[in-house]
Design a protein around this motif. Structure first.
Motif, short mmCIF file in Angstrom:
data_model
loop_
_atom_site.label_atom_id
_atom_site.label_comp_id
_atom_site.label_asym_id
_atom_site.label_seq_id
_atom_site.Cartn_x
_atom_site.Cartn_y
_atom_site.Cartn_z
N ALA A 487 0.86 -1.18 0.00
CA ALA A 487 0.00 0.00 0.00
C ALA A 487 0.90 1.23 0.00
O ALA A 487 1.96 1.25 0.63
CB ALA A 487 -0.92 0.00 1.22
N ARG A 488 0.48 2.25 -0.71
CA ARG A 488 1.26 3.48 -0.72
C ARG A 488 0.31 4.67 -0.70
O ARG A 488 -0.84 4.59 -1.13
CB ARG A 488 2.16 3.56 -1.96
N GLY A 489 0.80 5.76 -0.16
CA GLY A 489 -0.02 6.95 -0.07
C GLY A 489 0.85 8.19 0.05
O GLY A 489 2.02 8.13 0.44
N CYS A 490 0.28 9.32 -0.30
CA CYS A 490 0.96 10.60 -0.16
C CYS A 490 -0.11 11.66 0.07
O CYS A 490 -1.29 11.46 -0.23
CB CYS A 490 1.80 10.93 -1.39
N GLY A 491 0.31 12.79 0.64
CA GLY A 491 -0.68 13.81 0.91
C GLY A 491 -0.06 15.09 1.43
O GLY A 491 1.12 15.15 1.78
N LEU A 492 -0.89 16.13 1.46
CA LEU A 492 -0.53 17.43 2.00
C LEU A 492 -1.61 17.83 3.00
O LEU A 492 -2.80 17.80 2.68
CB LEU A 492 -0.43 18.46 0.88
#
Length: 653
Positions: A487-492
């Motif tokens: 699983a991968r994720g990114c955000g601000l």
């Protein structure tokens, strides 16, 4: 030398002095009981888990529920602690309410970026809940009467005022209210829950203090509208004994013995099978944490944690004389975990602060009839570097690696009793999360406002999920029905809070993306909700009146729904989309609450949830109307409630 000085009370008019401390780590947020109390809530019952959803990077899995996702991870990756004890399912009534009675809570700390090294066992976040210790000066009695739940709190000093006690109880009856509301929840569900919290602390001498905490809670639910013909019972119990010892003027030691238990029972009455499914799990921990203040520049921390986890994944028995079930039980599974950690907090150069350390866990899974014994050595390095040029600005960069030794196998985003906690073994490797985060925080003059921005990237390996058409009922080799991936994720994340004055509150916004790749297929998890906006405002009008309001907006959750249908031999068959290929309509909701403090020991609170009666999606599912034919196929949307007003009366006695 310890010197105790007793002062005689008198009346003086003093100018107020306020001491405000900044967050110790980036991505860390703390909420106190009074802040949780101020947020409007269903039935007027303050909810710790729903309050966390108003912080950046945190969102709900289902509308109206308190199962939270942190930075795109599933809810089972959150380490939820109550006075150091693990709470495996922190939910009541299918996740509509949390198990934390706000009357017994002092504060909660949420860690999303840098996890202090003393925490281990989960890969998404840490939610550390601490109970109040009771009034050590005088006895107090308080109670509350509400539409959803009623509660009572007793606290006071022990004899000779060498400690204090606290006992609180809460009983909830939301099924009665749901039955009266009618709406989309018809069929008069049976729903009730209870919570009991107790804590005793005693000062042995100037350098030794003992704490003893207990919690017990449980649920009973029969909800035909969601799952026809099924009844559910589940509950948690925890116990913590902690010894705080001041070794010398620089070293402090906390030693704890911790126990956790979780059980559930699932009863089917709708067909000829008539069965009861039972499961339970226990956790036993012995831990010691050391902290040494070497000087103004260096603080050292270290400790050891011994943990034993055991679970009985499932047992099926008869329910009544007419049952055709043959009783059976899945083999018990267990896991041993020994962990050591060391951490340093070092100030160097004029404006730099470094938190760094490593946690080393050794996991041992005993052999079973289907696989051999397996031992894992899991290093978990973590570090955070902060640049603090002055009292207003703070820049930070952090790297966190965290391992999760227990997997949740589930077919639901809510949490139902057919879900199973499975320890790592020769066939299921522990999950490992690696995260890089960059943050900036600005405190306005006098710290009236706080602004923070944080960007993150995280990747988790050895994530598990069921195969398509998995055989999960009473399967002794459930590991064969599981696929592994990443699983991968990114955000601000954006956060602006007003900290002082009659009007306080905050606004948070998260822009994020999450993807899972399991079994060679990439898909959006349920919790991939790109836009998440939360607003909270609290106005202390005067000493008698306070008003608060919240507004929430979030992209809709992802679902797997039919995209076609056909009839085969007079049977309706649906053709489904790719996994989570449909995004539900966006969620938005406006809530209000008002509190009238009649006297110092009396208050009345009114809350209005979902003020403009938005029919937010809780679930969408395929069904039929009448016979099994193509023309009778239907897609149904389930929502929980329209406008929900509630009234709560609180008093001391």
């Amino acid at each position: 030398m310890v010197v105790n000085i007793a002062l005689t009370p008198d009346d003086y008019w003093l100018k107020g002095i306020e001491i405000v401390g900044s967050r110790k780590h980036s991505g860390q947020f703390a909420l106190e009981a009074k802040e949780i109390q101020a947020l409007p809530s269903v039935g007027g019952e303050p909810d710790l888990m729903k309050s966390l959803q108003f912080l950046p990077g945190v969102q709900s899995g289902n509308e109206g529920a308190n199962n939270i996702s942190v930075r795109g991870s599933n809810q089972w990756g959150n380490l939820v602690l109550l006075d150091e004890a693990v709470v495996y399912n922190p939910s009541h009534v299918l996740s509509f309410f949390s198990v934390f009675n706000n009357d017994a809570i002092r504060e909660v700390n949420l860690y999303k970026s840098f996890f202090p090294l003393k925490y281990g066992g989960r890969s998404s976040s840490v939610i550390d809940v601490r109970m109040r210790e009771g009034n050590s000066k005088e006895r107090e009695r308080s109670a509350g009467l509400g539409l959803i739940a009623s509660k009572v709190l007793l606290e006071g000093p022990l004899k000779k005022k060498e400690g204090s006690y606290l006992v609180s109880g809460r009983f909830g009856y939301p099924g009665v209210v749901a039955g009266l509301l009618g709406s989309n929840l018809t069929s008069k569900p049976q729903m009730w829950f209870y919570d009991v919290n107790a804590k005793v602390n005693r000062t042995l001498d100037g350098r030794n203090r003992m704490f003893f905490s207990l919690y017990s809670g449980g649920d009973h639910t029969v909800f035909n509208k969601l799952v026809k013909g099924y009844g559910m019972d589940w509950g948690n119990a925890t116990a913590t004994i902690r010894w705080n010892h001041i070794l010398n003027d620089k070293t402090n030691v906390n030693t704890s013995a911790v126990f956790s238990n979780y059980y559930y029972k699932y009863k089917s009455l709708s067909d000829g099978l008539r069965y009861v499914w039972k499961s339970n799990m226990q956790s036993y921990q012995l831990k010691s944490d050391w902290e040494r203040y070497q000087n103004n520049l260096l603080t050292l921390k270290g400790g050891v944690n011994l943990h034993y986890f055991t679970t009985m994944p499932g047992e099926v028995g008869k329910s009544g004389k007419d049952s055709n079930i043959t009783p059976s039980q899945m083999p018990r599974k267990s896991l041993w975990d020994a962990a050591l950690y060391a951490e340093a907090n070092y100030k160097f150069l004029p404006h730099f602060l470094l938190n760094a350390g490593v946690r080393l866990s050794v996991l041992h899974a005993p052999a079973s009839a289907y696989y051999a014994a397996k031992t894992f050595v899991m290093p978990e390095p973590r570090a955070e570097l902060s640049f603090i040029p002055n009292a207003s600005h703070r820049f930070s960069a952090s790297y966190t690696q965290a391992a999760q030794s227990i997997h949740m196998l589930t077919t639901s985003s809510v949490g139902i009793p057919s879900d199973m906690w499975m320890p790592a073994n020769a066939l299921l490797k522990p999950s490992v999360m690696r995260q890089l985060a960059l943050g900036y925080e600005y405190n306005f003059p006098d710290k009236e406002y706080t602004l923070s921005l944080e960007a993150y990237m995280r990747r988790t390996s050895h994530v598990v999920d069921y195969r398509k058409n998995a055989d999960i009922f009473q399967n002794d080799r459930i590991e064969d029905e599981v696929e592994t991936g990443s699983a991968r994720g990114c955000g601000l994340e954006f956060y602006l809070s007003k900290n002082k004055g009659a009007v306080t509150g905050w606004i948070s916004y998260t822009l994020s993306r999450a993807r899972n790749r399991i079994g060679g297929e990439e898909y959006r998890p349920v919790y991939d909700r790109p836009h998440n906006l939360k607003l909270f405002v609290n106005w202390e009008m005067n000493r008698h009146w306070s008003l608060s309001s919240t507004f929430s907006y979030a992209s809709g959750m992802n679902l797997t729904l039919p995209i076609g249908k056909y009839e085969s031999e007079h049977v309706l068959v649906y053709i489904y989309s790719a996994r989570n290929g449909y995004r539900a309509p966006a969620f938005h909701q406006l809530d209000f609450s008002a509190t009238w403090r009649i006297r110092q020991d009396r208050s009345l609170s009114l809350s209005i949830i979902n003020a403009y009666s938005r029919k937010n999606v809780f679930s969408i599912y395929a069904g039929r109307q009448g016979h099994f034919s193509v023309g009778n196929g239907r897609i149904y949307k389930l929502y929980l409630y329209g406008i929900v007003p509630s009234l709560t009366y609180s008093f001391k006695f």
